[in-house]
Design a protein around this motif. Structure first.
Motif, short mmCIF file in Angstrom:
data_model
loop_
_atom_site.label_atom_id
_atom_site.label_comp_id
_atom_site.label_asym_id
_atom_site.label_seq_id
_atom_site.Cartn_x
_atom_site.Cartn_y
_atom_site.Cartn_z
N SER A 322 0.82 -1.22 0.00
CA SER A 322 0.00 0.00 0.00
C SER A 322 0.85 1.26 0.00
CB SER A 322 -0.93 0.01 1.21
OG SER A 322 -0.18 -0.09 2.41
N SER A 323 2.16 1.09 0.07
CA SER A 323 3.03 2.27 0.09
C SER A 323 4.33 1.97 -0.65
CB SER A 323 3.34 2.70 1.52
OG SER A 323 4.19 1.76 2.15
N ALA A 324 4.91 3.01 -1.18
CA ALA A 324 6.22 2.87 -1.84
C ALA A 324 7.27 2.44 -0.83
CB ALA A 324 6.60 4.20 -2.48
N ARG A 325 7.13 2.91 0.39
CA ARG A 325 8.11 2.59 1.42
C ARG A 325 8.20 1.09 1.66
NH1 ARG A 325 8.47 2.01 7.05
NH2 ARG A 325 10.34 2.96 7.96
N ARG A 326 7.05 0.39 1.68
CA ARG A 326 7.09 -1.04 1.96
C ARG A 326 7.77 -1.80 0.83
NH1 ARG A 326 4.13 -6.03 1.61
NH2 ARG A 326 4.83 -7.30 3.37
N LEU A 327 7.46 -1.44 -0.42
CA LEU A 327 8.10 -2.15 -1.54
C LEU A 327 9.61 -1.91 -1.52
CD1 LEU A 327 7.37 -3.95 -3.97
CD2 LEU A 327 7.46 -1.89 -5.38
N PHE A 328 10.00 -0.71 -1.17
CA PHE A 328 11.43 -0.42 -1.12
C PHE A 328 12.10 -1.21 0.01
CE2 PHE A 328 15.23 1.48 -2.12
CZ PHE A 328 15.12 2.56 -2.98
N ARG A 329 11.43 -1.30 1.17
CA ARG A 329 11.99 -2.08 2.28
C ARG A 329 12.16 -3.54 1.89
NH1 ARG A 329 11.74 -0.56 7.68
NH2 ARG A 329 10.98 -2.64 8.25
N LEU A 330 11.19 -4.08 1.16
CA LEU A 330 11.26 -5.47 0.74
C LEU A 330 12.43 -5.71 -0.22
CD1 LEU A 330 7.46 -6.02 0.30
CD2 LEU A 330 8.92 -7.50 1.70
N ALA A 331 12.57 -4.84 -1.23
CA ALA A 331 13.68 -4.99 -2.17
C ALA A 331 15.01 -4.78 -1.47
CB ALA A 331 13.52 -3.99 -3.32
N ASP A 332 15.04 -3.84 -0.54
CA ASP A 332 16.26 -3.55 0.20
C ASP A 332 16.65 -4.73 1.10
OD1 ASP A 332 18.29 -1.63 0.67
OD2 ASP A 332 17.42 -1.20 2.62
N ALA A 333 15.64 -5.33 1.75
CA ALA A 333 15.89 -6.49 2.59
C ALA A 333 16.38 -7.67 1.77
CB ALA A 333 14.62 -6.86 3.36
N ALA A 334 15.81 -7.84 0.56
CA ALA A 334 16.25 -8.92 -0.32
C ALA A 334 17.70 -8.71 -0.74
CB ALA A 334 15.34 -9.00 -1.55
N GLN A 335 18.05 -7.48 -1.02
CA GLN A 335 19.43 -7.16 -1.40
C GLN A 335 20.37 -7.36 -0.21
OE1 GLN A 335 22.82 -5.21 -1.09
NE2 GLN A 335 21.20 -3.79 -0.51
N TYR A 336 19.93 -7.01 0.98
CA TYR A 336 20.73 -7.20 2.18
C TYR A 336 20.99 -8.70 2.41
CZ TYR A 336 22.13 -6.77 7.09
OH TYR A 336 22.82 -6.82 8.28
N ARG A 337 19.94 -9.51 2.16
CA ARG A 337 20.08 -10.96 2.28
C ARG A 337 21.08 -11.49 1.25
NH1 ARG A 337 19.29 -15.35 5.66
NH2 ARG A 337 18.73 -17.19 4.45
N ALA A 338 20.98 -11.00 0.01
CA ALA A 338 21.90 -11.44 -1.04
C ALA A 338 23.34 -11.13 -0.68
CB ALA A 338 21.53 -10.78 -2.36
N LYS A 339 23.55 -9.97 -0.08
CA LYS A 339 24.91 -9.58 0.31
C LYS A 339 25.41 -10.45 1.47
CE LYS A 339 27.60 -5.33 0.54
NZ LYS A 339 27.98 -5.32 -0.89
N ALA A 340 24.51 -10.72 2.42
CA ALA A 340 24.90 -11.49 3.60
C ALA A 340 25.32 -12.91 3.24
CB ALA A 340 23.76 -11.50 4.61
N VAL A 341 24.62 -13.52 2.28
CA VAL A 341 24.93 -14.92 1.92
C VAL A 341 25.83 -15.00 0.68
CG1 VAL A 341 22.77 -15.72 2.94
CG2 VAL A 341 22.85 -15.20 0.48
N ARG A 342 26.30 -13.82 0.21
CA ARG A 342 27.17 -13.75 -0.97
C ARG A 342 26.54 -14.45 -2.17
NH1 ARG A 342 32.14 -11.82 0.32
NH2 ARG A 342 32.69 -11.78 2.54
N ALA A 343 25.25 -14.18 -2.39
CA ALA A 343 24.52 -14.82 -3.49
C ALA A 343 25.00 -14.31 -4.83
CB ALA A 343 23.02 -14.55 -3.33
N ALA A 344 25.20 -15.23 -5.76
CA ALA A 344 25.62 -14.85 -7.11
C ALA A 344 24.42 -14.48 -7.98
CB ALA A 344 26.40 -15.99 -7.76
N ARG A 345 23.22 -14.83 -7.50
CA ARG A 345 22.00 -14.54 -8.25
C ARG A 345 21.08 -13.68 -7.38
NH1 ARG A 345 19.58 -19.79 -11.00
NH2 ARG A 345 18.53 -18.13 -12.16
N PRO A 346 20.04 -13.11 -7.96
CA PRO A 346 19.15 -12.24 -7.17
C PRO A 346 18.41 -13.02 -6.09
CG PRO A 346 18.76 -11.98 -9.54
CD PRO A 346 19.64 -13.16 -9.38
N VAL A 347 18.20 -12.38 -4.96
CA VAL A 347 17.29 -12.87 -3.93
C VAL A 347 15.96 -12.16 -4.15
CG1 VAL A 347 16.78 -12.93 -1.46
CG2 VAL A 347 19.10 -13.45 -2.29
#
Length: 380
Positions: A322-347
């Motif tokens: 319902s807000s731009a903020r939530r979608l951004f938090r979700l994408a940001d959290a997914a990117q944070y997860r990708a960095k934490a696990v050193r993912a070679a592909r998108p999370v």
């Protein structure tokens, strides 16, 4: 028309262009203002595209015929059909003269007499118009284009006084166009990252708010890819910031290339080593494929250590957006997860099952100023 009425018409034209918010609005205000000031039935504004050798119509207003769209996509004419803009006018300016307007009638040239222009006369006859006045628009000392105003057959033909007045109106239009161009350049700079030429965070904030509103009201799919370029600090520390800037520019080009695979996607640099893609319309799977390609290409760059990439899409099971903020938090959290696990592909948020750790991370209540790695890119 008396002097007072003409002065009022000039002021109205200038005010109309000053109130415009976009180039299109400015063009329309210019044509409408000139049409009313000269008691015309129709008016058009055209630009001379030197590199293409053509006069392209920007706007048509007034009594338009079936083949005259208000904002035509492809109405353009080779300049060799209108030699006065490249020959007569240029010669006159070179000799120190002024770019005065002239009149054409359905029977041939009239006031001003720059030379018989068969194409204009034929167009007047074909469209049921009796006369027209053509005024060159000069910007920064060069021919920019022309203002064209026509009257219907059976109405008084334009005279020399009308041509002189059209010359004044063209100068006002030129000043308005110059102001519009300055404002557009200021807007471009305000929404553009200076180093990469991509959109900046401000542009993303605006577009994302609009996109989420379209999702809420029309159900459009909105997807956001957030990237964190790995190894930039190491490059800066070991090879210098000039090389680090080259890495940022290079990745920006890769991001732009991948973004072009998604129609209408916005490629942006959020700041530092953070980038994003915003797509409205394409499916979540299409966006994930592009994000995967982005990771692959980033890993092949001669500098850096690839990219950590997170994706969030309203088409995936992430709950209501319902807000731009939530979608951004979700994408940001997914990117944070990708960095934490050193993912070679998108999370991708929402694709790890009912208890998706990315969704939990994005939706957990903040526990203080440092609870979130970022607070919606600087927003409270």
């Amino acid at each position: 028309m008396g002097d007072d009425r003409r002065l009022a018409a000039v002021v109205a034209l200038a005010q109309g262009m000053a109130a415009a918010h976009t180039p299109r609005e400015s063009w329309r205000a210019a044509a409408l203002g000139a049409c009313r000031a000269l008691a015309g039935a129709f008016a058009a504004l055209s630009v001379w595209e030197r590199e293409l050798g053509r006069l392209r119509v920007l706007v048509n207003v007034g009594d338009r015929t079936a083949d005259e769209d208000e904002f035509p996509d492809g109405e353009a004419y080779p300049v060799h059909q209108f030699p006065e803009i490249t020959e007569f006018l240029h010669e006159r300016w070179a000799a120190g003269g002024e770019p005065n307007a002239w009149v054409e009638t359905a029977d041939g040239p009239a006031a001003g007499r720059p030379g018989y222009c068969h194409q204009r006369v034929a167009a007047l006859r074909r469209r049921g118009r009796g006369s027209c006045v053509v005024a060159p628009i000069v910007l920064h000392g060069r021919a920019w284009g022309e203002l064209y105003v026509a009257r219907s057959s059976g109405t008084p033909v334009f005279d020399r006084a009308d041509a002189d007045f059209a010359t004044v109106l063209a100068a006002v239009v030129a000043a308005g166009i110059a102001q519009t161009e300055r404002l557009e350049e200021a807007r471009r700079l305000a929404f553009t990252d200076a180093l990469t030429g991509l959109a900046n965070r401000r542009a993303v904030d605006v577009r994302l708010e609009e996109a989420v509103e379209r999702h809420r009201t029309r159900g459009d799919v909105v997807s956001l890819v957030v990237c964190d370029l790995n190894g930039l600090k190491r490059v800066n520390d070991t090879q210098g910031h000039a090389v680090g800037d080259r890495l940022l520019e290079r990745f920006g080009s890769v991001l732009s290339l991948c973004g072009a695979m998604l129609p209408g996607a916005l490629a942006a640099r959020l700041g530092g080593d953070e980038f994003c893609l915003l797509a409205v319309g394409p499916s979540a799977d299409d966006v994930v494929k592009v994000a995967d390609e982005l990771c692959r290409r980033a890993a092949e760059l001669e500098l850096g250590e690839g990219v950590a990439c997170g994706v969030a899409s309203t088409e995936d099971p992430i709950g209501p957006v319902s807000s731009a903020r939530r979608l951004f938090r979700l994408a940001d959290a997914a990117q944070y997860r990708a960095k934490a696990v050193r993912a070679a592909r998108p999370v991708v948020a929402g694709r790890a099952g009912p208890d998706d750790p990315v969704v939990r991370l994005a939706d957990q209540p903040p526990r203080g100023p440092a609870a979130e790695r970022r607070s919606f890119r600087g927003r409270p």
